[in-house]
Design a protein around this motif. Structure first.
Motif, mmCIF file in Angstrom:
data_model
loop_
_atom_site.group_PDB
_atom_site.id
_atom_site.type_symbol
_atom_site.label_atom_id
_atom_site.label_comp_id
_atom_site.label_asym_id
_atom_site.label_seq_id
_atom_site.Cartn_x
_atom_site.Cartn_y
_atom_site.Cartn_z
ATOM 1 N N LEU A 77 54.607 32.100 32.119
ATOM 2 C CA LEU A 77 54.921 32.199 33.218
ATOM 3 C C LEU A 77 56.045 33.977 33.915
ATOM 4 C CD1 LEU A 77 55.278 28.741 35.588
ATOM 5 C CD2 LEU A 77 53.720 30.181 34.908
ATOM 6 N N ALA A 78 57.270 33.536 32.803
ATOM 7 C CA ALA A 78 57.873 34.716 33.521
ATOM 8 C C ALA A 78 57.519 36.923 32.690
ATOM 9 C CB ALA A 78 59.304 35.239 32.840
ATOM 10 N N GLU A 79 56.397 36.491 31.505
ATOM 11 C CA GLU A 79 55.696 37.387 31.365
ATOM 12 C C GLU A 79 54.663 37.470 32.118
ATOM 13 O OE1 GLU A 79 57.894 39.207 29.024
ATOM 14 O OE2 GLU A 79 55.115 40.013 28.349
ATOM 15 N N CYS A 80 53.480 36.511 32.438
ATOM 16 C CA CYS A 80 52.777 37.057 33.656
ATOM 17 C C CYS A 80 51.658 37.661 32.191
ATOM 18 C CB CYS A 80 53.057 37.265 34.937
ATOM 19 S SG CYS A 80 51.625 37.358 36.329
ATOM 20 N N ARG A 81 51.352 37.388 31.127
ATOM 21 C CA ARG A 81 50.177 38.050 31.023
ATOM 22 C C ARG A 81 48.832 36.921 31.093
ATOM 23 N NH1 ARG A 81 52.068 42.802 29.920
ATOM 24 N NH2 ARG A 81 54.497 43.324 29.715
ATOM 25 N N GLY A 130 44.630 39.707 36.792
ATOM 26 C CA GLY A 130 44.629 38.397 37.345
ATOM 27 C C GLY A 130 44.035 38.151 38.712
ATOM 28 N N VAL A 131 43.773 39.710 39.037
ATOM 29 C CA VAL A 131 43.616 40.038 40.988
ATOM 30 C C VAL A 131 42.515 39.393 41.383
ATOM 31 C CG1 VAL A 131 43.799 41.348 42.208
ATOM 32 C CG2 VAL A 131 45.773 41.641 39.976
ATOM 33 N N THR A 132 42.713 38.599 42.026
ATOM 34 C CA THR A 132 41.034 37.597 42.136
ATOM 35 C C THR A 132 40.235 37.723 43.214
ATOM 36 O OG1 THR A 132 42.338 35.758 42.700
ATOM 37 C CG2 THR A 132 40.628 36.495 40.231
ATOM 38 N N THR A 133 41.163 38.963 44.548
ATOM 39 C CA THR A 133 41.355 38.893 45.483
ATOM 40 C C THR A 133 42.008 39.937 45.832
ATOM 41 O OG1 THR A 133 40.468 36.675 46.821
ATOM 42 C CG2 THR A 133 40.995 38.459 48.564
ATOM 43 N N ALA A 134 41.300 41.222 46.461
ATOM 44 C CA ALA A 134 41.025 42.428 47.176
ATOM 45 C C ALA A 134 41.348 42.765 48.424
ATOM 46 C CB ALA A 134 40.909 43.876 46.167
ATOM 47 N N ILE A 135 42.343 42.917 49.055
ATOM 48 C CA ILE A 135 41.971 42.701 50.614
ATOM 49 C C ILE A 135 42.243 44.462 51.250
ATOM 50 C CG2 ILE A 135 42.241 42.225 52.867
ATOM 51 C CD1 ILE A 135 43.375 40.040 52.075
ATOM 52 N N CYS A 136 41.273 45.134 50.938
ATOM 53 C CA CYS A 136 41.357 46.560 50.962
ATOM 54 C C CYS A 136 41.023 47.199 52.653
ATOM 55 C CB CYS A 136 39.869 47.444 50.114
ATOM 56 S SG CYS A 136 38.720 46.752 50.813
ATOM 57 N N ASP A 137 41.106 48.720 52.666
ATOM 58 C CA ASP A 137 41.682 49.083 54.471
ATOM 59 C C ASP A 137 40.592 50.750 53.205
ATOM 60 O OD1 ASP A 137 43.781 51.348 56.132
ATOM 61 O OD2 ASP A 137 40.845 51.006 56.102
ATOM 62 N N PRO A 138 39.516 50.620 53.786
ATOM 63 C CA PRO A 138 38.485 52.302 52.877
ATOM 64 C C PRO A 138 38.505 53.412 53.968
ATOM 65 C CG PRO A 138 36.934 50.588 54.000
ATOM 66 C CD PRO A 138 38.225 49.634 54.232
ATOM 67 N N HIS A 139 39.683 52.876 54.385
ATOM 68 C CA HIS A 139 40.185 54.653 55.606
ATOM 69 C C HIS A 139 39.981 55.711 54.999
ATOM 70 C CE1 HIS A 139 44.941 54.489 56.296
ATOM 71 N NE2 HIS A 139 44.547 55.240 54.943
ATOM 72 N N HIS A 191 49.732 45.569 37.476
ATOM 73 C CA HIS A 191 49.523 45.725 39.112
ATOM 74 C C HIS A 191 49.784 44.545 39.553
ATOM 75 C CE1 HIS A 191 46.278 45.044 41.987
ATOM 76 N NE2 HIS A 191 46.141 46.176 41.709
ATOM 77 N N LEU A 192 49.850 43.732 40.069
ATOM 78 C CA LEU A 192 50.105 42.553 40.839
ATOM 79 C C LEU A 192 50.897 41.834 39.153
ATOM 80 C CD1 LEU A 192 48.448 41.299 43.518
ATOM 81 C CD2 LEU A 192 49.725 42.910 43.765
ATOM 82 N N ASP A 193 50.042 41.679 38.779
ATOM 83 C CA ASP A 193 51.179 41.266 37.590
ATOM 84 C C ASP A 193 52.511 41.580 37.288
ATOM 85 O OD1 ASP A 193 49.331 42.841 36.282
ATOM 86 O OD2 ASP A 193 50.161 42.680 34.556
ATOM 87 N N HIS A 194 52.675 43.238 36.815
ATOM 88 C CA HIS A 194 53.577 43.862 36.980
ATOM 89 C C HIS A 194 54.400 43.109 37.747
ATOM 90 C CE1 HIS A 194 56.543 47.404 36.696
ATOM 91 N NE2 HIS A 194 56.011 47.556 38.054
ATOM 92 N N MET A 195 54.400 43.019 39.531
ATOM 93 C CA MET A 195 55.471 43.421 39.907
ATOM 94 C C MET A 195 56.441 41.768 40.027
ATOM 95 S SD MET A 195 53.727 44.581 43.692
ATOM 96 C CE MET A 195 54.727 44.144 44.495
#
Ligand SMILES: Nc1ncnc2[nH]cnc12
Ligand SMILES: [Mn+2]
Length: 565
Positions: A332-336, A96-105, A280-284
């Motif tokens: 919604l509570a399960e978020c799978r 379900g993560v469709t955007t990742a805002i990364c910092d490639p440092h 991932h964010l689904d776990h949170m």
């Protein structure tokens, strides 16, 4: 690619069939918190209609499911997933993560701008939308030797890339407060734009000044009180649940209907084993709802609040005109996720298989000096010893002072007191520095573990109770182009090669998961008590996280912001 206005309007009105229709579900509206029954009509990558019946050239049946906007990881280092950006995409987008805002440092600290270019190239090929904040601290301080140095002008040259949002975490918060010219030049170059923060434990007037310098977000808050002060002073607080930094328990009590527009979710550094075992964010989202956080608040933080905090006006809601980033859920509570669309494309095996590979970079990046057991001797005549105290689940460390009586002018590890040696070996071929110190908290009783994932300068870090095994593990890392190694009694017990800059594997994420299990088991067999020993190992070298750390240049008192030994 922008759809022709005439198509958007005709399909939105239902005058012609939409390109794709999600039929029979209900949309969770994150503004009012209500659900809206009806089809979702999509034209190319854009939602053109909700709350009505639509015809479509292609129709997907989502009856009985609730649709929520795609999740946005607001701050992460994809390198910490230990796999390439395209493997990260395949591992995480289906959740379900469709955007990742990364910092490639991480990769930038090894190979410089070439590493940022690698991520920008990958971002044009992934199913999910990878956005990049430009690495502001390469190196993170002058108290370490990195493989590269990036100054303001190099960042300005990348500023207008379509995948770039702004300036990544300004970790050198002492440099901001002391008005370091190089730091101010970067803040000036991105002034008025998006600048991410990183100011662990900073509060009061120093925090006021740090924020006044134009810094907008914080993901290093580790207590509700710290997060509350930063919210009240106008920062967006990103609740973080990584493989080591686990702040969700401490911070989620702050997440409510009132505060959720100003709070987001992030992972910072999360490896494939944790993603497989928990999510991932689904776990949170799952965990927070389980704790009684209101459902709209949890999903708002995961999408709409994140989109608004980072100026991504084209997403964060399932509404006409927005990107078709959609997650279909049974519960919604399960978020799978039962179905995930990213930019109107189903995140399917075929979609991932159709992506064009990005040539790896950073091969052969380990150019460390040859080491032997003698390289890790700790010579001293004073019994008083600065010891790094590990805090499980935190990247903060304690600054301990212990009596370690020297024997014949040399100090040894003492497993009975959980005192192991820690060493950092410069591996970028610059100066061959080797620093040796002591660490408590791994529980190591025999052997050694070592890694080239060593935030953020990514030198070789080794923890051991046997100098010979520390040398064996460090030498093996040179042979496998970097990675993780566990060694004992002159034998390598387990290893994971990370040949992309000494940070990422070229293997599928499933293989990396399996290897991490072997490494964790081998480390446990040597007495290691930490759940995530390798990422915890990776952070004892980061001199922008209090309190006592070690780099290739020696022990760093982070509060005093100086090398002390
Ligand atoms: N990878 C990273 N680099 C710098 N600071 C961090 N804090 C947590 N993860 C970090
Ligand atoms: Mn970070």
């Amino acid at each position: 690619m922008a759809q022709p206005l005439s198509d958007l309007i005709a399909q939105g009105r239902g005058l012609v069939p939409a390109d794709l229709v999600l039929r029979g579900g209900q949309v969770l509206d994150l503004v009012t918190g209500e659900t809206i029954p009806g089809d979702v009509a999509i034209c190319g990558d854009t939602i053109v209609g909700i709350g009505a019946a639509y015809e479509g050239r292609e129709v997907l049946d989502v009856s009985g499911l609730t649709l929520v906007p795609g999740f946005i990881d607001t701050h992460l280092h994809i390198e910490s997933s230990l796999v390439t950006p395209l493997e990260f995409d395949r591992c995480v987008c289906p959740r379900g993560v469709t955007t990742a805002i990364c910092d490639p440092h991480e990769i930038a600290n090894v190979i410089g701008v070439e590493g940022i270019d690698y991520f920008l190239e990958a971002a044009t090929r992934t199913v999910m939308d990878i956005r990049v904040n430009l690495s502001s601290c390469v190196p993170s301080t002058e108290m370490e030797t990195a493989g590269a140095r990036i100054e303001a002008e190099a960042l300005v040259a990348l500023k207008d890339h379509p995948q770039v949002i702004g300036l990544a975490e300004m970790m050198n918060y002492p440099g901001v407060l002391m008005q370091d010219p190089g730091v101010l030049a970067k803040l000036e170059a991105f002034r008025g734009g998006h600048i991410d923060g990183h100011a662990p434990l900073l509060s009061g007037k120093d925090l006021n000044a740090y924020i006044a310098a134009g810094i907008r977000t914080e993901h290093e808050a580790t207590s509700a009180a710290e997060a509350r002060e930063k919210l009240q002073k106008g920062m967006r607080v990103l609740i973080r649940e990584g493989s080591v930094s686990k702040d969700m328990v401490a911070l989620s009590p702050l997440l409510s209907e009132r505060t959720s527009p100003y709070m987001c979710l992030c992972t910072d550094d999360r490896n494939p084993l944790d993603i497989a075992e928990q999510g991932h964010l689904d776990h949170m989202i799952r965990w927070m709802i389980g704790q009684g956080i209101p459902v709209p608040a949890a999903y708002r933080a995961a999408s709409l609040s994140a989109a608004e905090a980072f100026g991504l006006k084209d997403r964060g809601q399932i509404a006409p005109g927005k990107r078709a980033d959609i997650v279909a859920l049974e519960d919604l509570a399960e978020c799978r996720a039962r179905l995930v669309l990213a930019g109107g494309r189903v995140a399917s095996a075929e979609a991932f298989a159709a992506r064009e590979e990005v040539a790896p970079v950073g091969r052969g990046s380990v150019r460390a000096p040859k080491v032997t057991a003698a390289s890790f001797r700790a010579t001293s005549n004073a019994a008083e010893t600065h010891v790094i105290g590990i805090l499980p689940g935190k990247i903060l460390t304690e600054h301990l002072i212990e009596e370690v009586p020297p024997e014949g002018g040399e100090k040894r590890a003492d497993p009975g007191r959980d005192l192991a040696k820690v060493a950092v070996v410069e591996r970028h071929g610059r100066n061959g520095n080797i620093a040796v110190g002591f660490v408590r908290g791994f529980g190591l009783q025999r052997g050694a573990i070592a890694s080239t994932v060593c935030h953020d300068h990514h030198n070789i870090v080794a923890v051991g109770v046997s100098e010979a095994d520390m040398a064996l593990a460090a030498t093996r890392l040179s042979e496998i182009e970097g990675g993780f190694v566990v060694a004992e009694g002159g034998t390598v017990l387990a290893e994971l090669a990370l040949p992309v800059a000494g940070l990422m594997s070229l293997e599928p994420f499933e293989t990396v998961e399996a290897r991490l299990k072997d490494l964790r088991a081998a480390a446990k067999g040597l007495g290691v008590v930490l759940d995530e020993p390798f990422l915890q190992l990776a952070f004892i070298a980061l001199p922008v996280i209090p309190a006592l750390k070690i780099t290739d240049r020696g022990l760093v008192d982070v509060e005093a912001f100086e090398i002390i030994g």
